[in-house]
Design a protein around this motif. Structure first.
Motif, PDB file in Angstrom:
ATOM      1  N   GLU A 120       0.857  -1.189   0.000  1.00 25.99           N
ATOM      2  CA  GLU A 120       0.000   0.000   0.000  1.00 25.99           C
ATOM      3  C   GLU A 120       0.891   1.236   0.000  1.00 25.99           C
ATOM      4  O   GLU A 120       1.072   1.914   1.012  1.00 25.99           O
ATOM      5  N   GLY A 121       1.491   1.515  -1.150  1.00 27.37           N
ATOM      6  CA  GLY A 121       2.461   2.586  -1.250  1.00 27.37           C
ATOM      7  C   GLY A 121       3.860   2.031  -1.045  1.00 27.37           C
ATOM      8  O   GLY A 121       4.043   0.914  -0.558  1.00 27.37           O
ATOM      9  N   PRO A 122       4.908   2.772  -1.439  1.00 24.03           N
ATOM     10  CA  PRO A 122       6.283   2.304  -1.253  1.00 24.03           C
ATOM     11  C   PRO A 122       6.584   2.046   0.211  1.00 24.03           C
ATOM     12  O   PRO A 122       6.244   2.846   1.077  1.00 24.03           O
ATOM     13  N   HIS A 123       7.218   0.922   0.502  1.00 27.88           N
ATOM     14  CA  HIS A 123       7.549   0.552   1.872  1.00 27.88           C
ATOM     15  C   HIS A 123       9.012   0.131   1.949  1.00 27.88           C
ATOM     16  O   HIS A 123       9.529  -0.502   1.042  1.00 27.88           O
ATOM     17  N   ALA A 124       9.650   0.442   3.060  1.00 23.71           N
ATOM     18  CA  ALA A 124      10.982  -0.071   3.363  1.00 23.71           C
ATOM     19  C   ALA A 124      11.088  -0.211   4.872  1.00 23.71           C
ATOM     20  O   ALA A 124      10.453   0.529   5.627  1.00 23.71           O
ATOM     21  N   LEU A 125      11.892  -1.162   5.294  1.00 26.27           N
ATOM     22  CA  LEU A 125      12.120  -1.402   6.711  1.00 26.27           C
ATOM     23  C   LEU A 125      13.496  -0.835   7.047  1.00 26.27           C
ATOM     24  O   LEU A 125      14.504  -1.283   6.507  1.00 26.27           O
ATOM     25  N   TYR A 126      13.531   0.179   7.917  1.00 24.86           N
ATOM     26  CA  TYR A 126      14.792   0.850   8.233  1.00 24.86           C
ATOM     27  C   TYR A 126      15.521   0.092   9.343  1.00 24.86           C
ATOM     28  O   TYR A 126      14.943  -0.234  10.381  1.00 24.86           O
ATOM     29  N   LYS A 127      16.815  -0.136   9.108  1.00 24.31           N
ATOM     30  CA  LYS A 127      17.590  -0.984  10.002  1.00 24.31           C
ATOM     31  C   LYS A 127      18.039  -0.270  11.274  1.00 24.31           C
ATOM     32  O   LYS A 127      18.370  -0.921  12.263  1.00 24.31           O
ATOM     33  N   GLY A 128      18.049   1.047  11.283  1.00 22.27           N
ATOM     34  CA  GLY A 128      18.650   1.775  12.399  1.00 22.27           C
ATOM     35  C   GLY A 128      17.819   1.865  13.661  1.00 22.27           C
ATOM     36  O   GLY A 128      18.328   2.288  14.701  1.00 22.27           O
ATOM     37  N   GLY A 129      16.545   1.482  13.609  1.00 23.55           N
ATOM     38  CA  GLY A 129      15.684   1.648  14.777  1.00 23.55           C
ATOM     39  C   GLY A 129      15.673   0.435  15.682  1.00 23.55           C
ATOM     40  O   GLY A 129      16.054  -0.673  15.289  1.00 23.55           O
ATOM     41  N   PRO A 130      15.205   0.617  16.920  1.00 20.63           N
ATOM     42  CA  PRO A 130      15.162  -0.509  17.864  1.00 20.63           C
ATOM     43  C   PRO A 130      14.220  -1.622  17.444  1.00 20.63           C
ATOM     44  O   PRO A 130      14.374  -2.761  17.885  1.00 20.63           O
ATOM     45  N   HIS A 131      13.232  -1.303  16.596  1.00 17.18           N
ATOM     46  CA  HIS A 131      12.313  -2.351  16.159  1.00 17.18           C
ATOM     47  C   HIS A 131      13.036  -3.417  15.342  1.00 17.18           C
ATOM     48  O   HIS A 131      12.648  -4.580  15.336  1.00 17.18           O
ATOM     49  N   TRP A 132      14.102  -3.030  14.631  1.00 14.34           N
ATOM     50  CA  TRP A 132      14.872  -3.994  13.846  1.00 14.34           C
ATOM     51  C   TRP A 132      15.458  -5.065  14.765  1.00 14.34           C
ATOM     52  O   TRP A 132      15.384  -6.262  14.487  1.00 14.34           O
ATOM     53  N   THR A 133      16.040  -4.612  15.888  1.00 17.26           N
ATOM     54  CA  THR A 133      16.611  -5.555  16.855  1.00 17.26           C
ATOM     55  C   THR A 133      15.523  -6.435  17.450  1.00 17.26           C
ATOM     56  O   THR A 133      15.707  -7.654  17.625  1.00 17.26           O
ATOM     57  N   TRP A 134      14.372  -5.839  17.754  1.00 22.79           N
ATOM     58  CA  TRP A 134      13.250  -6.593  18.323  1.00 22.79           C
ATOM     59  C   TRP A 134      12.815  -7.698  17.368  1.00 22.79           C
ATOM     60  O   TRP A 134      12.596  -8.848  17.769  1.00 22.79           O
TER      61      TRP A 134
END
Length: 397
Positions: free
Chosen positions: A51-65
């Motif tokens: 639903e629109g361009p998406h990317a998952l950013y690695k720098g946030g704490p959610h990445w570690t979670w």
């Protein structure tokens, strides 16, 4: 054992359900649609578009979670050659590198503290001139999707600009689209004992357990009958295309010519990206899937955004009209996350704790982060508050 009800099955709702179940709670999640994912849904084949361009950013704490729970899954890396195909529109022409004034601003901004109470354009103009400030503001739209980023808080825009221009890039793409990430989260929640109820619209809050409302802010306002649940967000025209690939003969002494990987508009906010550049599974063999998101002002129409998108397509995707095999257009309202005007920060957004054992989670509430990171962090905070603890155990953060 605590009982917790989660309303909404997007990233925020699934995160809350997993965190609560890991903490020992009995969790029921209600999702009004027949599939989970919210705005992280991916359409079915043949064109597996988000639903629109998406990317998952690695720098946030959610990445570690996510990584600690083995939920990220396979990623679709961008081939090195494709990485060189990022193009920028500046003063009507396509270029490979940012203008000097924008580079000067990016360099100087690292040594200056961006204020909360000043708009980005004013602050950045003092550092590197108006041309560089406007170009940088418009580039930042890839991480906030607002029609006038320069009018927002300097601190808010600067943080997103810093993350969006970091090298190596923070943005990563789950192979197969965002639904693969949603499926892994849903399976993990199910294995933890979470009861996942789809086609389950909630119109009245249960009174026998804490409730985490992980819906859009508009839906939460209607459900809770609380008119104070408002906050500025973006409004965009979405355009999705499938094209036959452009023949790419090699030029003498140079790289093969072809479509751009992405086109960023520095003359006005806008972004067009060829998602099959990194993940060929998103479209049938022999076709390219392109998605664009063009911020539009409140008075502008979908057609205004389409016109600007087509200008970017003309520059970055030669003969795209002759190669077109499929097309879709839409308008997304208040679906691009919170944006902070001058004088405000994430702390000023609607509070997570609404009283009476009701808590909010989502991308427009009082929690820090970039784009979907706000959903993750607000969900973890909501679970912490619902369980009557000041923070989650280290194992769950």
């Amino acid at each position: 054992m605590h009982r917790i009800t989660v309303i909404g099955g997007g990233l925020a709702g699934l995160t809350a359900a997993i965190a609560a179940a890991e903490a020992g709670a009995e969790v029921t999640l209600h999702e009004a649609h027949h599939t989970l994912g919210g705005r992280a849904r991916t359409a079915d084949a043949p064109y597996r578009r988000n639903e629109g361009p998406h990317a998952l950013y690695k720098g946030g704490p959610h990445w570690t979670w996510l990584a600690r729970r083995d939920l990220i899954g396979p990623l679709a890396p961008l081939p090195p050659l494709e990485a060189t195909r990022l193009r920028l529109r500046h003063h009507g022409a396509l270029r490979r590198t940012p203008p000097l004034a924008m580079l000067k601003l990016l360099h100087r901004a690292t040594r200056h503290h961006a204020p909360v109470d000043t708009d980005f354009l004013t602050w950045a103009t003092e550092l590197a001139g108006e041309d560089g400030a406007r170009a940088a503001a418009h580039y930042s739209a890839v991480a906030l999707f607002h029609h006038d980023p320069g009018a927002l808080s300097a601190a808010f825009v600067h943080e997103r600009l810093r993350r969006a221009t970091r090298l190596p890039p923070e943005a990563h793409y789950p192979r197969g689209g965002w639904s693969t990430l949603v499926d892994r989260m849903a399976t993990h929640a199910w294995n933890l004992g979470v009861r996942l109820e789809t086609l389950s619209r909630v119109d009245t809050l249960p009174e026998d357990s804490p409730v985490i409302v992980a819906t859009s802010l508009d839906a939460a306002r209607r459900l809770l009958k609380d008119d104070s649940l408002t906050w500025p967000s973006g409004r965009t025209t979405l355009i999705d295309l499938a094209l036959h690939p452009l023949p790419r003969p090699r030029s003498i002494g140079g790289p093969p010519k072809g479509d751009a990987f992405a086109v960023s508009d520095l003359d006005a906010p806008g972004w067009i990206e060829r998602f099959t550049a990194q993940d060929h599974t998103l479209a049938p063999a022999g076709e390219q899937l392109i998605q664009g998101q063009i911020p539009i002002a409140p008075h502008q129409t979908k057609a205004d955004g389409v016109t600007r998108a087509e200008q970017l397509l003309d520059l970055g995707f030669p003969d795209w009209r002759e190669r077109l095999t499929w097309r879709r257009e839409a308008v997304a309202t208040a679906r691009t996350g919170a944006v902070d005007p001058p004088g405000t920060s994430w702390r000023d957004r609607p509070a997570i704790d609404r009283g009476d054992d009701v808590y909010l989670a989502g991308d427009q509430v009082a929690s820090p982060g970039l784009l979907c990171e706000v959903s993750f962090t607000s969900a973890l905070t909501a679970v912490s508050l619902a369980l009557g603890r000041t923070c989650l155990d280290r194992e769950h953060t």
